[in-house]
Enzyme design. Structure first.
Site, PDB file in Angstrom:
ATOM      1  N   CYS A   2      -6.789   1.041   5.519  1.00 54.19           N
ATOM      2  CA  CYS A   2      -7.766   2.077   5.818  1.00 54.19           C
ATOM      3  C   CYS A   2      -7.038   3.412   6.027  1.00 54.19           C
ATOM      4  CB  CYS A   2      -8.612   1.829   7.065  1.00 54.19           C
ATOM      5  SG  CYS A   2      -9.583   0.325   7.010  1.00 54.19           S
ATOM      6  N   ARG A  27      -4.231   3.187   0.883  1.00 56.40           N
ATOM      7  CA  ARG A  27      -4.298   2.376   2.099  1.00 56.40           C
ATOM      8  C   ARG A  27      -5.515   1.441   2.118  1.00 56.40           C
ATOM      9  NH1 ARG A  27      -1.054   4.251   6.041  1.00 56.40           N
ATOM     10  NH2 ARG A  27      -2.300   3.152   7.566  1.00 56.40           N
ATOM     11  N   TRP A  74     -10.427  -0.644   3.838  1.00 58.87           N
ATOM     12  CA  TRP A  74      -9.985  -1.952   3.360  1.00 58.87           C
ATOM     13  C   TRP A  74     -10.633  -2.942   4.305  1.00 58.87           C
ATOM     14  CZ3 TRP A  74      -7.293  -6.233   5.171  1.00 58.87           C
ATOM     15  CH2 TRP A  74      -6.785  -7.110   4.198  1.00 58.87           C
ATOM     16  N   ASN A 100      -9.376   2.364  11.911  1.00 61.63           N
ATOM     17  CA  ASN A 100      -8.459   1.520  11.153  1.00 61.63           C
ATOM     18  C   ASN A 100      -7.880   0.518  12.139  1.00 61.63           C
ATOM     19  OD1 ASN A 100      -6.344   0.445   9.639  1.00 61.63           O
ATOM     20  ND2 ASN A 100      -5.012   2.213   9.960  1.00 61.63           N
ATOM     21  N   GLY A 101      -8.085  -0.780  11.877  1.00 60.01           N
ATOM     22  CA  GLY A 101      -7.577  -1.788  12.797  1.00 60.01           C
ATOM     23  C   GLY A 101      -8.611  -2.877  13.001  1.00 60.01           C
ATOM     24  N   GLU A 483      10.116 -11.788  -6.918  1.00 60.45           N
ATOM     25  CA  GLU A 483       9.603 -10.418  -6.976  1.00 60.45           C
ATOM     26  C   GLU A 483       8.926 -10.150  -8.330  1.00 60.45           C
ATOM     27  OE1 GLU A 483       8.877  -8.235  -4.941  1.00 60.45           O
ATOM     28  OE2 GLU A 483       8.837  -6.335  -6.011  1.00 60.45           O
ATOM     29  N   LYS A 487       5.025  -9.052  -8.650  1.00 63.59           N
ATOM     30  CA  LYS A 487       4.585  -7.836  -9.345  1.00 63.59           C
ATOM     31  C   LYS A 487       3.486  -8.175 -10.341  1.00 63.59           C
ATOM     32  CE  LYS A 487       5.649  -5.383  -7.294  1.00 63.59           C
ATOM     33  NZ  LYS A 487       6.382  -5.493  -6.087  1.00 63.59           N
ATOM     34  N   GLU A 490       0.154  -9.302  -8.596  1.00 66.63           N
ATOM     35  CA  GLU A 490      -0.483  -8.205  -7.857  1.00 66.63           C
ATOM     36  C   GLU A 490      -1.286  -7.293  -8.761  1.00 66.63           C
ATOM     37  OE1 GLU A 490       2.072  -6.493  -4.137  1.00 66.63           O
ATOM     38  OE2 GLU A 490       3.036  -6.313  -6.071  1.00 66.63           O
ATOM     39  N   HIS A 506      11.446 -30.297 -10.460  1.00 63.37           N
ATOM     40  CA  HIS A 506      10.772 -31.056  -9.407  1.00 63.37           C
ATOM     41  C   HIS A 506       9.295 -30.677  -9.302  1.00 63.37           C
ATOM     42  CE1 HIS A 506      14.587 -32.685  -8.168  1.00 63.37           C
ATOM     43  NE2 HIS A 506      15.088 -31.452  -8.177  1.00 63.37           N
ATOM     44  N   LYS A 605      -1.614  -0.749   0.394  1.00 62.40           N
ATOM     45  CA  LYS A 605      -0.193  -0.420   0.473  1.00 62.40           C
ATOM     46  C   LYS A 605       0.393  -0.747   1.837  1.00 62.40           C
ATOM     47  CE  LYS A 605       3.487   1.627  -1.109  1.00 62.40           C
ATOM     48  NZ  LYS A 605       4.210   0.670  -1.971  1.00 62.40           N
TER      49      LYS A 605
HETATM   50  C1  G6P Z   1       1.728  -4.840   1.300  1.00 63.96           C
HETATM   51  C2  G6P Z   1       2.137  -4.065   0.066  1.00 63.96           C
HETATM   52  C3  G6P Z   1       3.465  -4.599  -0.472  1.00 63.96           C
HETATM   53  C4  G6P Z   1       4.524  -4.569   0.618  1.00 63.96           C
HETATM   54  C5  G6P Z   1       4.067  -5.308   1.876  1.00 63.96           C
HETATM   55  C6  G6P Z   1       5.014  -5.066   3.036  1.00 63.96           C
HETATM   56  O1  G6P Z   1       1.406  -6.138   0.954  1.00 63.96           O
HETATM   57  O2  G6P Z   1       1.133  -4.157  -0.924  1.00 63.96           O
HETATM   58  O3  G6P Z   1       3.881  -3.806  -1.556  1.00 63.96           O
HETATM   59  O4  G6P Z   1       5.697  -5.154   0.132  1.00 63.96           O
HETATM   60  O5  G6P Z   1       2.781  -4.831   2.282  1.00 63.96           O
HETATM   61  O6  G6P Z   1       4.977  -3.709   3.366  1.00 63.96           O
HETATM   62  P1  G6P Z   1       6.111  -2.903   4.077  1.00 63.96           P
HETATM   63  O7  G6P Z   1       5.595  -1.499   4.140  1.00 63.96           O
HETATM   64  O8  G6P Z   1       6.277  -3.514   5.440  1.00 63.96           O
HETATM   65  O9  G6P Z   1       7.343  -3.032   3.265  1.00 63.96           O
END
Ligand code: G6P
Length: 610
Positions: A2, A27, A74, A100-101, A483, A487, A490, A506, A605
């Site tokens: 948010c 956000r 969000w 937000n929260g 990773e 990616k 996501e 396995h 984010k």
């Molecule tokens: C969210 C974002 C990711 C990020 C993760 C941790 O899930 O979409 O891209 O890696 O949070 O965020 P941080 O800011 O703690 O690295």
């Protein structure tokens, strides 16, 4: 999670709020809304969908309001529809609240307020705040005091803005667990979740801490704790530029950020590598370096992509400095009553510095007496302020929800720490020199990979209709595989899994047939031959092999349908280069599938809720 922005001043707040929300949209983006005070009336516009749709709805209306607040959501409680969009009002629509929260005791508060005759219109936890403030306002007629008293009854987290048409000269803002900052202007003031919404207007900011509440007017503000203690805070300067948070000619922030990596890594290592001496200098760590050197083990905790960086860090620290490392998901750390001793050190890794689970893990370790180090991108963020010592990664603002340049900068800084610790623990100067030189060459190696875009686009076309993709790597490239898979899922919504290459037999091997793309990360390192055997196993089952291999490799070509060549590095720095084609591949597959790369569905984010 948010985005929140508020304005009070001489100008019309609406365009400032809409632009601020656009910048905060990473956000959260499932609904948006604004509350304005115009001619002593409270006016609300809110709806499901993106900020742009809200802007379109309001376009053409005659609005001039010198005070307003805006929110991009969000969803946590209540589905993302028009009604649940913020702002939320009290019974008489005199007070508006954005939040937000999570209000954890909202159900209890709601029952109590409903018993007293309050009518709730939404499924959100936030709405109870508006009614609770209304409840106190009836007796004391003071918005600041009413908000403060309401917050004393609240359990949970909030970044909160409150306005009322009865007091049209102020915004009340409060924070606990969710980021909030004050932007100090001339004849105007701002409040926002982060600096992206303020940088257009002012560089002077005040970071609020937990349990602080502020009354903001056009030319003044005052801050207290919610327990009524007055607070004087320093005004700090924002140091980044507006263009750093613009797209700069790229179609998406993610693509821009992928291409920024030679520069962002240069910034992460600048002034920290003493190439001629084979040494590393990290000022931020020095004040607690002894703790780190004497620690029996290092605990690293993080979420998402930062957690993958932590896994790479484990390989680096253990191999280069021979320090035992344990890595935990921050969300798991706190709830398993972790064994933390006072001589342990915890390293928390977070791009945003605001991730709720990571912050909670930090506080848990601190409460048990550990020394806490931070590796953070956002200067001034909560994690950066609560750690005992730390290193900024200096990747610059990262806006794309899928993290790219922050990841490689985290790896670069982890490499620096590993060399620094290694040197103190007996690493020979010659080895250190080789490492330092290799690290210094990362930007040019990445530049080379970025030139390969056309080939990656061709592979993306081939893979865009895949239902599943497997990513395999071994050793330090196992986290790289994780990773790469993250990616892809996501941003393209293709199911993807990362696995240690040898572990494939396995389980995941059962999935392999002629429709299953398998992406191998297979640099020429100590376990290269072993990974080639794993490739043979996939090939024998007709899987489609895509390989990330070194430029001087001619074995992999015999097994792979596609091969993306990357420069060789010292093996412990390999992930910094090997992840680049995986980022590009995910990006071009998502674009080919018509996905919204910068704002993938359901993600945000900065995850400031548990
Ligand atoms: C969210 C974002 C990711 C990020 C993760 C941790 O899930 O979409 O891209 O890696 O949070 O965020 P941080 O800011 O703690 O690295």
């Amino acid at each position: 999670m948010c985005g929140i922005v508020g304005y009070i001043g001489e100008k019309n707040s609406l365009p400032i709020l809409i632009e601020g929300l656009r910048r905060l949209e990473y956000r959260g983006y499932d609904s948006a809304g604004v509350a304005l005070i115009q001619d002593k009336k409270l006016v609300l516009y809110k709806q499901a969908g993106k900020v742009q749709e809200l802007a379109r709805q309001i376009e053409g209306q005659q609005i001039f309001a010198s005070l307003g607040v805006g929110h991009t959501r969000w969803a946590t409680h209540g589905e993302p529809n028009d009604v649940n969009a913020h702002p939320h009002g009290d019974c008489n629509e005199e007070i508006a609240v954005i939040h937000n929260g999570i209000i954890e005791n909202f159900a209890t508060l709601k029952r109590k307020l409903e018993r007293d005759g309050h009518i709730m219109r939404t499924d959100t936890d936030t709405e109870v705040l508006a009614h609770l403030i209304e409840h106190f306002y009836k007796t004391n007629k003071d918005l600041f005091l009413s908000t403060r008293l309401a917050l004393l009854e609240v359990q949970g987290t909030y970044g909160l803005l409150v306005i009322s048409k009865k007091e049209p000269d102020k915004i009340i803002a409060a924070r606990k667990g969710s980021p909030l900052m004050l932007g100090v202007g001339k004849n105007e003031n701002f409040v926002a979740s982060d600096a992206a919404a303020l940088i257009d207007h002012t560089r002077d900011v005040i970071y609020l801490n937990d349990d602080e509440i502020v009354s903001v007017s056009q030319n003044s503000y005052f801050i207290k704790t919610i327990h009524d203690k007055e607070i004087i805070k320093e005004v700090e300067k924002l140091t980044f530029d507006l263009e750093e948070i613009e797209k700069g000619g790229f179609d998406h922030f993610m693509l821009k950020e992928i291409h920024e990596q030679p520069e962002s890594i240069r910034n992460s290592i600048r002034g920290r590598l003493l190439v001629d001496e084979g040494r590393v200098k990290l000022g931020g760590l020095e004040r607690a370096l002894d703790k780190l050197l004497q620690a029996p083990r290092v605990l690293i905790t993080a979420c998402g992509t930062s957690w993958h960086a932590a896994l790479v860090g484990k390989y680096m620290f253990e191999q280069l400095a021979r320090i035992p490392v344990e890595v935990d998901y921050a969300s798991e750390f706190r709830y398993r009553n972790p064994i933390v001793r006072s001589d342990d050190v915890l390293l928390v890794i977070s791009q945003s510095g605001e991730t709720a689970d990571t912050l909670a893990a930090l506080r848990e370790a601190k409460s048990k007496g550990a020394t806490v180090f931070g590796m953070v991108n956002v200067v001034g963020s909560t994690i950066a302020r609560e750690t005992d010592a730390g290193v900024f990664i200096h990747a610059g603002p990262e806006i794309g929800v899928a993290s790219t340049k922050a990841f490689t900068s985290q790896l670069a800084v982890l490499s620096l720490i590993a060399i620094l610790l290694g040197r103190h623990r007996g690493m020979p100067e010659d080895q250190a020199k080789t490492l330092v030189e290799d690290l210094a060459s990362m930007p040019s190696k990445i530049q080379k990979v970025l030139k390969n875009v056309d080939q990656i686009k061709i592979i993306a076309e081939e893979l865009k209709n895949a239902k599943n993709v497997l990513f395999l790597g071994r050793g330090i490239n196992f986290p790289t595989a994780l990773e790469g898979a993250l990616k892809l899922k996501e941003i393209s919504y293709i199911h993807a899994e990362g696995y240690p290459a040898a572990e494939m037999k396995h389980g995941p091997i059962a999935l392999i047939d002629e429709n299953m793309p398998v992406i191998f990360i297979v640099p020429k390192d100590a376990i290269y031959e072993k990974v080639l055997s794993n490739m043979q196993e996939v090939r024998a089952r007709k899987g489609r092999i895509i390989a990330i291999a070194n430029e001087d490799d001619d074995e992999v070509e015999k097994l792979a349908e596609f091969i993306i060549k990357v420069p060789r590095t010292y093996s412990y720095f390999g992930p910094i280069v090997n992840v680049i084609p995986l980022q590009l591949l995910a990006y071009y597959i998502a674009v080919a599938r018509g996905c919204n790369v910068d704002q993938p569905r359901n993600l945000a984010k900065s995850v400031t809720v548990e």
